[in-house]
Design an enzyme around this catalytic site. Structure first.
Site, PDB file in Angstrom:
ATOM      1  N   HIS A 172       0.695  -1.297   0.007  1.00 49.07           N
ATOM      2  CA  HIS A 172      -0.284  -0.203   0.016  1.00 49.07           C
ATOM      3  C   HIS A 172       0.740   1.221   0.153  1.00 49.07           C
ATOM      4  O   HIS A 172       0.034   2.075  -0.329  1.00 49.07           O
ATOM      5  CB  HIS A 172      -0.906  -0.189   1.662  1.00 49.07           C
ATOM      6  CG  HIS A 172      -1.843  -0.887   1.086  1.00 49.07           C
ATOM      7  ND1 HIS A 172      -3.346  -0.418   0.226  1.00 49.07           N
ATOM      8  CD2 HIS A 172      -2.271  -1.938   1.204  1.00 49.07           C
ATOM      9  CE1 HIS A 172      -3.759  -2.221   0.343  1.00 49.07           C
ATOM     10  NE2 HIS A 172      -3.439  -2.873   0.923  1.00 49.07           N
ATOM     11  N   ASP A 384       3.439   9.764  -0.830  1.00 50.93           N
ATOM     12  CA  ASP A 384       1.701   8.820  -0.229  1.00 50.93           C
ATOM     13  C   ASP A 384       1.607   7.441  -1.562  1.00 50.93           C
ATOM     14  O   ASP A 384       2.111   7.611  -2.453  1.00 50.93           O
ATOM     15  CB  ASP A 384       1.113   9.455  -0.171  1.00 50.93           C
ATOM     16  CG  ASP A 384      -0.095   9.450   0.900  1.00 50.93           C
ATOM     17  OD1 ASP A 384      -0.259   8.469   1.547  1.00 50.93           O
ATOM     18  OD2 ASP A 384      -0.990   9.909   1.074  1.00 50.93           O
TER      19      ASP A 384
END
Ligand code: GDG
Length: 495
Positions: A172, A384
């Protein structure tokens, strides 16, 4: 292969267990992974393996009622299977190796790493505990989907246990470029661990490219073939697939929630209490990768250089508590609160405060109300994996007039850069200019941009993400795990 069940393995189960007045209760968890996978697994009779959020020592004093996880399962439509961790495990595996080494390194922040050699042994042992749970609760007909940086070595542990499963792994967070990855003292072990899965998925093509760059440099005997978004890697002893699968959200769920009467009313209340101005929203977990101080400095710069913004904008900054026991996070909180205090001290006038600061987790309808009420979202991470907040804001902008200001360094930038105002979060003046530009943007341009953003997110939603992963992994999609009308959870062993 015709898979029987989908088994998800992640660090935490998607629930929070809390004890109040002597009795335990269970509620849904929050965070990117839960938001993404909850709707996918719901009512499909699969299972989720993970830690339940309380250590063995904590549970020793107040044991869980045996049926508590079953109650959670009955609500979600999948079985919850707990992994037990001790205080020591948590300290070295989670706070240590995962969050003091892999998290900062993979976010390109090696100077924040604490490469304590003591962490590695526990990381591997704890990954072994998750593997043991996989062995106990799944069989060869299940598809085992392992998630994120805390569990990279589960595939290797399964192999050591002599167990064969069809496995997929999804990272992720970003995967770093070679020069950063090389700094990791366990670089060969981690790379070997990843190459133990049948399919490894990354958020973006850049992450996949970085990974392949590391494989080429550190595993020179590996043959890499395939052009599209999925490559095949052939080593002397195994074959695996590596692809980019950008994660997304349940667009329709957010869109419906945001247009519901209850959320519309809450959004109106927020606007009513902060009238005659544009509202800018920030929603971030307390984390140094999210670039919150930079965002506040940019706001200060905007108020300084564009006096017409004074009294005309308010930043609502929601900061969600996270990793509470790590000292760095406590220091970051202090820094943020100091900046909020300074900026409010400098600019507040009677009837107007530039920053409304919220330090707690909101429930989902409150969050949707903030998304709906705000004219702009300011999403400025330094790095991110994806950033779901950016996508949720757009899905909730049902009047199609919100402005998204987005960091170039969020994985979401690949998909959203056409409609968003793109910024470099390190460039304080650049972000300040984007705030000003967003403030002045006319309705026509807002609508054109937001419509394009919503179209793209609707088209590439979380179900598309899962399907693309499953198609690459087992040539099947979610239809192979059909919705169940009645779900009876398997009996839960007391733990
Ligand atoms: C990791 C990666 C990647 C936030 N505040 C509240 C709340 N949230 C929910 C949001 C969103 C999620 O938490 C945050 O997701 P992000 O993607 O923004 O960030 P991470 O938690 O760091 O997630 C990230 C993600 O995994 C998925 O792959 O995108 O890059 O770092 O869904 O809605 N939820 C509730 N109350 C809050 O106050 N209920």
């Amino acid at each position: 292969m015709e898979p029987r069940r989908l088994a998800v393995v992640s660090n935490r189960l998607p629930v929070v267990l809390t004890r109040e007045n002597g009795s335990w209760s269970i509620s849904p968890g929050s965070g990117g992974l839960v938001t993404a996978l909850g709707p996918v697994l719901r009512d499909r009779g699969g299972l989720w393996i993970g830690w339940m959020g309380n250590t063995v020592e904590a549970l020793h004093h107040s044991p869980l009622p045996a049926d508590l996880l079953n109650r959670g399962a009955a609500e979600t439509g999948y079985t919850l299977k707990p992994v037990s961790l001790t205080d020591e495990d948590l300290k070295k595996f989670y706070y240590g190796f995962s969050n003091e080494i892999l998290w900062p390194l993979f976010h390109d922040l090696p100077t924040r790493c604490n490469f304590d050699p003591g962490y590695w042994k526990t990381y591997r042992e704890v990954n072994g505990k998750y593997a043991q749970a996989v062995v106990e609760h799944t069989d060869e007909e299940d598809y085992v989907w392992i998630h994120d940086y805390q569990l990279i070595m589960v595939g290797r542990a399964l192999k050591q246990l002599g167990v064969s499963r069809h496995t997929g792994f999804f990272l992720h967070i970003p995967f770093p470029p070679l020069d950063v990855f090389l700094k990791l003292p366990w670089r060969f072990e981690i790379l070997d661990g990843l190459m133990e899965y049948d399919l490894v998925g990354f958020q973006t093509a850049r992450d996949r490219r970085n990974f392949l760059g590391c494989v080429k440099a550190l595993k020179p005997g590996t043959r890499i073939t395939g052009r599209g978004s999925v490559s095949r890697l052939v080593t002397p002893d195994r074959e695996l697939l590596v692809g980019a699968f950008p994660i997304s959200i349940d667009f329709m769920e957010f869109s419906h929630m945001a247009s519901s009467a209850a959320v519309s009313w809450q959004a109106q209340m927020i606007r009513h209490k902060l009238p005659n101005r544009q509202l800018i929203l920030g929603v971030d977990r307390l984390d140094y990768t999210k670039g919150i101080p930079n965002k506040l400095l940019a706001l200060r710069n905007a108020l300084e250089r564009y006096p017409e913004l004074r009294r005309r904008i308010t930043l609502i900054q929601v900061l969600v508590p996270s990793r509470k026991t790590i000292k760095e996070y406590a220091l970051l909180k202090q820094e943020i609160e100091r900046l909020v205090g300074e900026i409010n001290g400098e600019y507040t006038e009677v009837g107007w405060t530039p920053i409304t600061y919220i330090f707690r987790s909101l429930d989902r309808s409150q969050l949707a109300a903030y998304y709906r009420a705000c004219d702009m979202a300011l999403v400025t991470p330094l790095k991110d994996g994806m950033n779901l907040v950016a996508k949720e804001y757009c899905a909730s902008s049902t009047t199609e007039d919100g402005v998204l200001i987005l960091s170039e360094f969020a994985g979401a930038a690949v998909q959203l850069h056409h409609g968003a105002l793109m910024v470099n979060p390190y460039d304080v003046e650049g972000v300040a200019n984007a705030i000003h530009e967003g403030y002045r943007m006319d309705l026509r341009e807002r609508k054109i941009r937001m419509k394009a953003l919503r179209r793209s997110i609707r088209k590439h939603d979380v179900f598309g993400w899962v399907n693309s992963f499953l198609r690459a992994g087992i040539a099947k999609d979610l239809r192979s795990f059909p919705h169940l009308e009645f779900f009876v959870p398997a009996p839960q062993e007391a733990s």
